[in-house]
Design a protein around this motif. Structure first.
Motif, PDB file in Angstrom:
ATOM      1  N   GLY A 145       0.813  -1.214   0.000  1.00 38.20           N
ATOM      2  CA  GLY A 145       0.000   0.000   0.000  1.00 38.20           C
ATOM      3  C   GLY A 145       0.845   1.261   0.000  1.00 38.20           C
ATOM      4  O   GLY A 145       0.569   2.213  -0.739  1.00 38.20           O
ATOM      5  N   TRP A 146       1.879   1.291   0.824  1.00 39.74           N
ATOM      6  CA  TRP A 146       2.771   2.452   0.837  1.00 39.74           C
ATOM      7  C   TRP A 146       3.519   2.591  -0.489  1.00 39.74           C
ATOM      8  O   TRP A 146       3.717   3.708  -0.990  1.00 39.74           O
ATOM      9  N   ALA A 147       3.931   1.466  -1.052  1.00 39.93           N
ATOM     10  CA  ALA A 147       4.609   1.519  -2.352  1.00 39.93           C
ATOM     11  C   ALA A 147       3.669   2.039  -3.428  1.00 39.93           C
ATOM     12  O   ALA A 147       4.076   2.819  -4.295  1.00 39.93           O
ATOM     13  N   ALA A 148       2.396   1.638  -3.363  1.00 38.36           N
ATOM     14  CA  ALA A 148       1.416   2.137  -4.337  1.00 38.36           C
ATOM     15  C   ALA A 148       1.212   3.636  -4.176  1.00 38.36           C
ATOM     16  O   ALA A 148       1.105   4.369  -5.172  1.00 38.36           O
ATOM     17  N   ALA A 149       1.190   4.105  -2.921  1.00 38.62           N
ATOM     18  CA  ALA A 149       1.023   5.546  -2.690  1.00 38.62           C
ATOM     19  C   ALA A 149       2.220   6.337  -3.232  1.00 38.62           C
ATOM     20  O   ALA A 149       2.055   7.383  -3.867  1.00 38.62           O
ATOM     21  N   VAL A 150       3.428   5.821  -3.003  1.00 40.93           N
ATOM     22  CA  VAL A 150       4.628   6.498  -3.520  1.00 40.93           C
ATOM     23  C   VAL A 150       4.637   6.490  -5.048  1.00 40.93           C
ATOM     24  O   VAL A 150       4.950   7.499  -5.687  1.00 40.93           O
ATOM     25  N   LEU A 151       4.278   5.358  -5.639  1.00 37.22           N
ATOM     26  CA  LEU A 151       4.245   5.280  -7.102  1.00 37.22           C
ATOM     27  C   LEU A 151       3.184   6.198  -7.698  1.00 37.22           C
ATOM     28  O   LEU A 151       3.406   6.796  -8.757  1.00 37.22           O
ATOM     29  N   LEU A 152       2.043   6.318  -7.036  1.00 37.62           N
ATOM     30  CA  LEU A 152       1.019   7.253  -7.519  1.00 37.62           C
ATOM     31  C   LEU A 152       1.511   8.696  -7.436  1.00 37.62           C
ATOM     32  O   LEU A 152       1.253   9.502  -8.331  1.00 37.62           O
ATOM     33  N   GLY A 153       2.224   9.027  -6.373  1.00 39.01           N
ATOM     34  CA  GLY A 153       2.807  10.362  -6.269  1.00 39.01           C
ATOM     35  C   GLY A 153       3.824  10.625  -7.363  1.00 39.01           C
ATOM     36  O   GLY A 153       3.845  11.704  -7.970  1.00 39.01           O
TER      37      GLY A 153
END
Length: 167
Positions: A145-153
């Motif tokens: 989930g954190w990796a997805a948030a960073v990738l979306l940013g």
């Protein structure tokens, strides 16, 4: 059986994602080392054309007629507009050009977001089973989930950089 199917699907998704990322990395590295450059390996900003200027005779005639017909307040916006047009736009930084060239962030971010959503669904299902679920699985889903948030940013920054370098 359902646990094996779910975990197998998750393992397949993760291995596919890592293989795709490794493939893109190898293609980019070969393009940078001198092989054929991959799509979007280098983005060169386009040179912007300077604004067309009026000839001196027309400019002096229009300013003299404007000052004769109106007060001194009308000349102030023209001076400000002339001052703004003389400063050339700055060239984007190297980081901005690099982010604009990276077009794989949005698909990778959407894949990571789908993995996170699927993992949350699995965690919810495993919490309601009488059988003990591995405790580290919820932590793995949280990291995804954190990796997805960073990738979306980063994907959002890439879109903004692409807009800045559009020419």
């Amino acid at each position: 059986m359902a646990y094996v199917l779910v975990m197998g699907g998750l393992a397949l998704s993760v291995s596919f994602t890592l293989g795709w990322a490794l493939w893109r990395l190898v293609r980019g590295a070969l393009g940078w080392l001198g092989g054929s450059p991959s799509r979007g390996a280098k983005v060169k900003p386009k040179a912007r054309k300077p604004a067309a200027r009026k000839p001196a005779s027309k400019a002096s005639a229009s300013t003299s007629s404007a000052t004769k017909s109106s007060s001194g307040k009308a000349a102030t916006p023209r001076k400000a507009a002339a001052k703004q047009s003389t400063t050339p736009p700055r060239e984007p930084w190297g980081l901005t050009r690099g982010l604009a060239a990276n077009r794989s962030l949005l698909p990778l971010a959407s894949l990571a977001l789908m993995l996170y959503a699927f993992g949350r669904l699995v965690v919810f299902g495993l919490q309601h089973r009488p059988v003990e679920a591995p405790a580290s699985f919820a932590q793995v889903v949280m990291v995804i989930g954190w990796a997805a948030a960073v990738l979306l940013g980063l994907a959002l920054l890439s879109l903004l950089a692409r807009w800045r370098c559009r020419g």
